[in-house]
Scaffold this active site. Sequence first.
Site, short mmCIF file in Angstrom:
data_model
loop_
_atom_site.label_atom_id
_atom_site.label_comp_id
_atom_site.label_asym_id
_atom_site.label_seq_id
_atom_site.Cartn_x
_atom_site.Cartn_y
_atom_site.Cartn_z
CD GLU A 103 -24.51 0.85 22.57
OE1 GLU A 103 -25.36 0.99 22.94
OE2 GLU A 103 -23.72 0.13 22.42
N GLY A 118 -28.35 8.30 21.56
CA GLY A 118 -29.59 8.41 20.64
C GLY A 118 -30.34 9.80 20.78
NE ARG A 162 -39.95 10.00 24.59
CZ ARG A 162 -39.97 10.77 25.65
NH1 ARG A 162 -40.46 12.03 25.61
NH2 ARG A 162 -39.40 10.39 26.66
CE1 TYR A 186 -41.62 4.40 27.09
CE2 TYR A 186 -41.53 6.32 25.74
CZ TYR A 186 -41.45 5.01 25.76
OH TYR A 186 -40.84 4.29 24.96
CB CYS A 242 -61.34 6.54 18.94
SG CYS A 242 -61.96 7.60 17.58
CD GLU A 243 -56.36 3.83 22.47
OE1 GLU A 243 -56.09 3.92 23.98
OE2 GLU A 243 -56.09 3.03 21.73
CE1 TYR A 290 -35.31 5.93 21.40
CE2 TYR A 290 -34.84 7.72 22.69
CZ TYR A 290 -34.43 6.73 22.19
OH TYR A 290 -33.17 6.06 22.28
#
Length: 428
Positions: A284, A286, A323, A327, A357-358, A385
């Site tokens: 599988e 991805g 991402r 992560y 705004c972060e 992703y």
Amino acid sequence: MNTSDLPGHPFIAYQDGQLCVEGVRLADLAREHSTPLFVYSQASMLAALAAYQKGFAGRKAQICYAMKANSSLSILQLFAQAGCGFDIVSGGELERVLAAGGSPSKIIFSGVGKTRTEMRHALEVGIQCFNVESEEELDVLSAVAASMGKVAPVSIRVNPNVDPKTHPYISTGLKGNKFGVAHERTVPVYQHAASLPGLKVVGIDCHIGSQITTIAPYLDAMDRVLDLVAAIEAQGIPIEHIDFGGGLGIHYEDTQPPKADDLWQQLLSKLDTRGYGQRHLMIEPGRSLVGNAGVCITEVLYLKPSEQKNFCIVDAAMNDLPRPAMYQAFHGIVPVQAQATGTEGAALTYEVVGPVCESGDWLGHDRDLNVKSGDLLAVLSAGAYCMSMASNYNTRGRSAEVMVDGSQAKLIRERETAADQMLREKLI
Ligand code: LLP
């Protein structure tokens, strides 16, 4: 075909100083469709798939694209037409595969939390297999299938307790992860499955994690799964297929993941040695089918030098490329227009950040770039992703997407508008 100057990104290269996906200039696409914009190479996706197909040549095998990596309809259509099956994890993904023309008989349904509604729909359309992740799920699936007069084909996902040596959020096959049935519980769980109405045991599966860059954890997991196949079959329960879960990692920074055909050579020789080489095999993948096939083009909005850090504020953000924030992932960031010789000295070290705004909204730390506002940058390895995890945070519309095939570029998703986002909402 191009020889890429960007490691790990076949089909994405500078031609006459302009970054191109296959034969199409990214600057032209940005002008036509504006930014941020995801651009994919069709040839790159098909070449990645061909590497798995080549690895499997002469075997009874099936590649099920793990569509959570990128579930855009055209990409599903491309893989369906190339003979792929699909690994899905929700009713929504099932609808997407069907809309893209994928065959239900090549769909496997993974995930720890399938609802009864999702099970019913999957049984109605006749999917190939449910990858069941717990004893309670077996009981529920049995009841749902029996109530419909159907038989659900099942494989049980085993947690082999193997360390894939990847980011903890994307490790899935260790004790303590929520996934699969514990190795030592596997045989009794298979016996239970075989005793239930409305179920037919057809296979076994495992998945140890994602972005794995060495082959050893796959070989360890395979050994443990094959031990279980022997133990389950000794109880008179035949296992038709063996599914090894996700595919290999890809190139992000200096990682050099093994090639898909190397992975298969080693896995197959182990299978042969242990006498399971003629089983129906499944994988599988991805990320490795789409990750290095895509880039996200973004425009530099403002440069903001400061005493401690220089900020390069671009129009893509954590809602488009989640991402790094999620992560601490690295994505290469390169200019769309190669720097003219002699201007290298003007490069500064930047924090590349988005408009959200972060403070967690960053795309790259400490990047040496020679840029000014209005310049275009390409965020690399953005095929997997990214779009499938994109959100509307800050009411930012999700990007448009373009698929390139040779010198042709096709808009495969229009940019989302604020009106699209408000469509299902009501004022009190
Ligand atoms: N099969 C199952 C059951 C999975 O859970 C996954 C990924 C795959 C296959 C595909 O694995 P791949 O070939 O892509 O490694 N959002 C994270 C990755 C999460 C992966 C979750 N499962 C990231 O951006 O790194």
